[in-house]
Design a protein around this motif. Structure first.
Motif, PDB file in Angstrom:
ATOM      1  N   TYR A 185       1.717   3.695  -2.432  1.00 54.47           N
ATOM      2  CA  TYR A 185       0.700   4.031  -3.450  1.00 54.47           C
ATOM      3  C   TYR A 185       1.800   5.254  -4.196  1.00 54.47           C
ATOM      4  O   TYR A 185       1.669   5.278  -5.594  1.00 54.47           O
ATOM      5  CB  TYR A 185      -0.553   4.599  -3.542  1.00 54.47           C
ATOM      6  CG  TYR A 185      -1.208   3.274  -2.915  1.00 54.47           C
ATOM      7  CD1 TYR A 185      -1.291   2.073  -3.502  1.00 54.47           C
ATOM      8  CD2 TYR A 185      -2.339   3.383  -1.923  1.00 54.47           C
ATOM      9  CE1 TYR A 185      -2.032   1.070  -3.014  1.00 54.47           C
ATOM     10  CE2 TYR A 185      -2.859   2.462  -1.270  1.00 54.47           C
ATOM     11  CZ  TYR A 185      -2.876   1.086  -1.985  1.00 54.47           C
ATOM     12  OH  TYR A 185      -3.797   0.244  -1.455  1.00 54.47           O
ATOM     13  N   ALA A 194       0.848  -1.247  -0.211  1.00 56.15           N
ATOM     14  CA  ALA A 194      -0.012   0.077  -0.006  1.00 56.15           C
ATOM     15  C   ALA A 194       0.895   1.130   0.051  1.00 56.15           C
ATOM     16  O   ALA A 194       0.577   2.230   0.569  1.00 56.15           O
ATOM     17  CB  ALA A 194      -1.022   0.061   1.109  1.00 56.15           C
ATOM     18  N   ALA A 200      -1.934   0.746   6.476  1.00 57.26           N
ATOM     19  CA  ALA A 200      -1.724   1.290   5.390  1.00 57.26           C
ATOM     20  C   ALA A 200      -2.190   2.697   5.533  1.00 57.26           C
ATOM     21  O   ALA A 200      -3.353   3.137   4.941  1.00 57.26           O
ATOM     22  CB  ALA A 200      -2.391   0.385   4.153  1.00 57.26           C
ATOM     23  N   GLU A 231      -3.638   4.129   2.233  1.00 57.04           N
ATOM     24  CA  GLU A 231      -4.832   3.572   1.809  1.00 57.04           C
ATOM     25  C   GLU A 231      -6.008   4.441   2.502  1.00 57.04           C
ATOM     26  O   GLU A 231      -7.108   4.610   1.884  1.00 57.04           O
ATOM     27  CB  GLU A 231      -5.216   2.290   2.469  1.00 57.04           C
ATOM     28  CG  GLU A 231      -6.509   1.505   2.073  1.00 57.04           C
ATOM     29  CD  GLU A 231      -6.328   0.988   0.412  1.00 57.04           C
ATOM     30  OE1 GLU A 231      -7.613   0.599  -0.065  1.00 57.04           O
ATOM     31  OE2 GLU A 231      -5.401   0.758  -0.144  1.00 57.04           O
ATOM     32  N   GLU A 241      -2.036  -4.060   1.879  1.00 54.66           N
ATOM     33  CA  GLU A 241      -3.271  -3.632   0.948  1.00 54.66           C
ATOM     34  C   GLU A 241      -4.340  -4.535   1.281  1.00 54.66           C
ATOM     35  O   GLU A 241      -5.690  -3.914   1.531  1.00 54.66           O
ATOM     36  CB  GLU A 241      -2.876  -3.842  -0.397  1.00 54.66           C
ATOM     37  CG  GLU A 241      -3.540  -3.081  -1.458  1.00 54.66           C
ATOM     38  CD  GLU A 241      -4.871  -4.150  -2.023  1.00 54.66           C
ATOM     39  OE1 GLU A 241      -6.120  -3.610  -2.396  1.00 54.66           O
ATOM     40  OE2 GLU A 241      -4.651  -5.321  -1.812  1.00 54.66           O
TER      41      GLU A 241
END
Length: 430
Positions: free
Chosen positions: A162, A160, A392, A395, A359
């Motif tokens: 990103y 996670a 995360a 997230e 994730e």
């Protein structure tokens, strides 16, 4: 709707508040977890608001909830009795705070983020639109090195991270494209497989941010996957394309694609059987989103039989085929069907800590948060959101999660610590 004394033009009310906040339909949709076209239909009174949608829009735009629910919910009088805000003065303060947050978030969505916000995942997803149509120049790479880069990108997704993934994807996509172009035979198929998985990651990232880039990435993923002639990769790409279809409202088409691809995979082999299970799970959720309860539960039961018959297969590209994963999808299916109470027993029993990746753990806690929120349990909703943040941190900054946080913050009941959480995760600007 009628035009009597109590008539409120909900579409005009939302449109006016959105314009006052200087938000585009796309930006408002991103904040609420909806598409721009859905916001357009709401504003033109072509889409009837249900209560959960009204809560999100009221929270983001600072509209008193009863102004929306009196006109958009069949039993509005009952709902209004539990959604009156504490006092006119506090109402004004909370709406001013929310409008400030909406303005700041909207500016980011429309014009791009400044340096302080550059690490948030939504910036990276927004940049994919340009990247997919204008890949940077790149040189071919040795297959082993290319596979290493793809593995690193996959690791960033599963962890996670990103922002890291968003930075890595342009170069990976360009290099994989360049490598495939100069390859032939088996080497070309292998490069196509790497390229397909890079586009799968791009589609996953874009979907998390409700970006239209997901369509382009998913379509290219499936095209490259078919060129690779690898059944597992084709299954992975089919899954992200179906997710994109479902998000645009094409639920039955998504179910058809997923079940067709699942039927082509050998259920008896470990890896193809595991991918088949993930397709069935995604199909179950897609059917539930479309309101097809019998199909959704039937597909879930089929996936459950698969994981009980075959050993668990770790190491799939983005989603694990495990018993815990089936349980989490069951919670999500019941959320989508409007029967969250049926997921409580499952949520209490499942051990999310045993799931393989950050994730997937974050997604599991997200579905749990949505379940408790639908049941009106604010403290449990907040506890689940805190788990998302711990697993995360990026997230929890997704538009859908910020919308859920806003709903909790501006809902009828106060939950201690939510305001600080909203500031920390970008749902509210202090």
């Amino acid at each position: 709707m009628g035009n009597g004394p109590g008539f409120v033009d909900v579409g005009a009310l939302i449109r006016g508040a959105r314009n006052a906040a200087r938000l585009t339909q796309k930006a408002l949709g991103a904040l609420c977890g909806y598409s721009a076209s859905a916001i357009s239909r709401i504003e033109s009174n072509q889409m009837r608001l249900d209560y959960s949608v009204a809560v999100r829009l009221a929270g983001v735009l600072g509209i008193p909830l009863d102004r929306l629910t009196h006109s958009s919910v069949p039993d509005a009088r009952q709902i209004a009795t539990v959604t009156i805000w504490p006092s006119d003065e506090e109402d004004a303060v909370r709406r001013r705070e929310l409008l400030t947050g909406a303005l700041a978030a909207g500016a980011t969505a429309v014009m791009g983020a400044g340096p302080a916000a550059a690490a948030t995942p939504d910036v990276q997803a927004a940049g994919l639109d340009d990247v997919l149509f204008h890949l940077p120049a790149a040189e071919p790479m040795a297959p082993a090195r290319l596979a290493e880069q793809a593995a690193a990108a996959r690791h960033a997704f599963r962890a996670a991270r990103y922002t890291d993934l968003g930075h890595a994807l342009p170069g990976l996509l360009a290099t994989a494209e360049a490598t495939r172009e100069v390859s032939s035979g088996l080497a070309r198929q292998q490069a196509s497989g790497v390229l397909a998985r890079a586009y799968v990651l791009a589609a996953e990232l874009a979907s998390k941010q409700h970006s239209d880039a997901a369509w382009v990435a998913a379509d290219r993923a499936l095209s490259a996957a078919r060129a690779s002639n690898m059944p597992v990769v084709i299954g992975e790409a089919s899954r992200v394309l179906a997710i994109t279809m479902r998000r645009s409202g094409q639920c039955s088409s998504a179910v058809h694609l997923l079940t067709r691809e699942a039927a082509d995979l050998d259920a008896g082999k470990h890896r193809t059987g595991a991918v088949r299970t993930t397709l069935l799970l995604t199909a179950a959720y897609s059917a539930a989103t479309g309101g097809d309860r019998s199909t959704a539960l039937g597909l879930l039961d089929q996936a459950q039989e698969d994981v009980e018959r075959l050993p668990e297969v770790p190491g799939l590209f983005t989603v694990e085929a495990t018993r815990a994963q089936v349980d989490i999808y069951r919670i999500g299916v019941h959320n989508a069907l409007g029967t969250p109470d049926e997921g409580v027993k499952v949520a209490v029993a499942v051990d999310i800590s045993q799931m393989a990746t950050a994730e997937r753990k974050a997604r599991a806690w997200t579905d749990t948060a949505r379940m408790w929120h639908a049941l009106g349990n604010g403290p449990q909703t907040f506890a689940a959101l805190r788990h998302v943040e711990r697993e995360a941190p990026q997230e929890v900054r997704r538009p859908a999660l910020r919308a859920l946080t806003s709903s909790l913050l501006y809902g009828p009941a106060r939950v201690q610590g939510v305001r600080e959480f909203a500031i920390r995760t970008g749902a509210l600007v202090a």
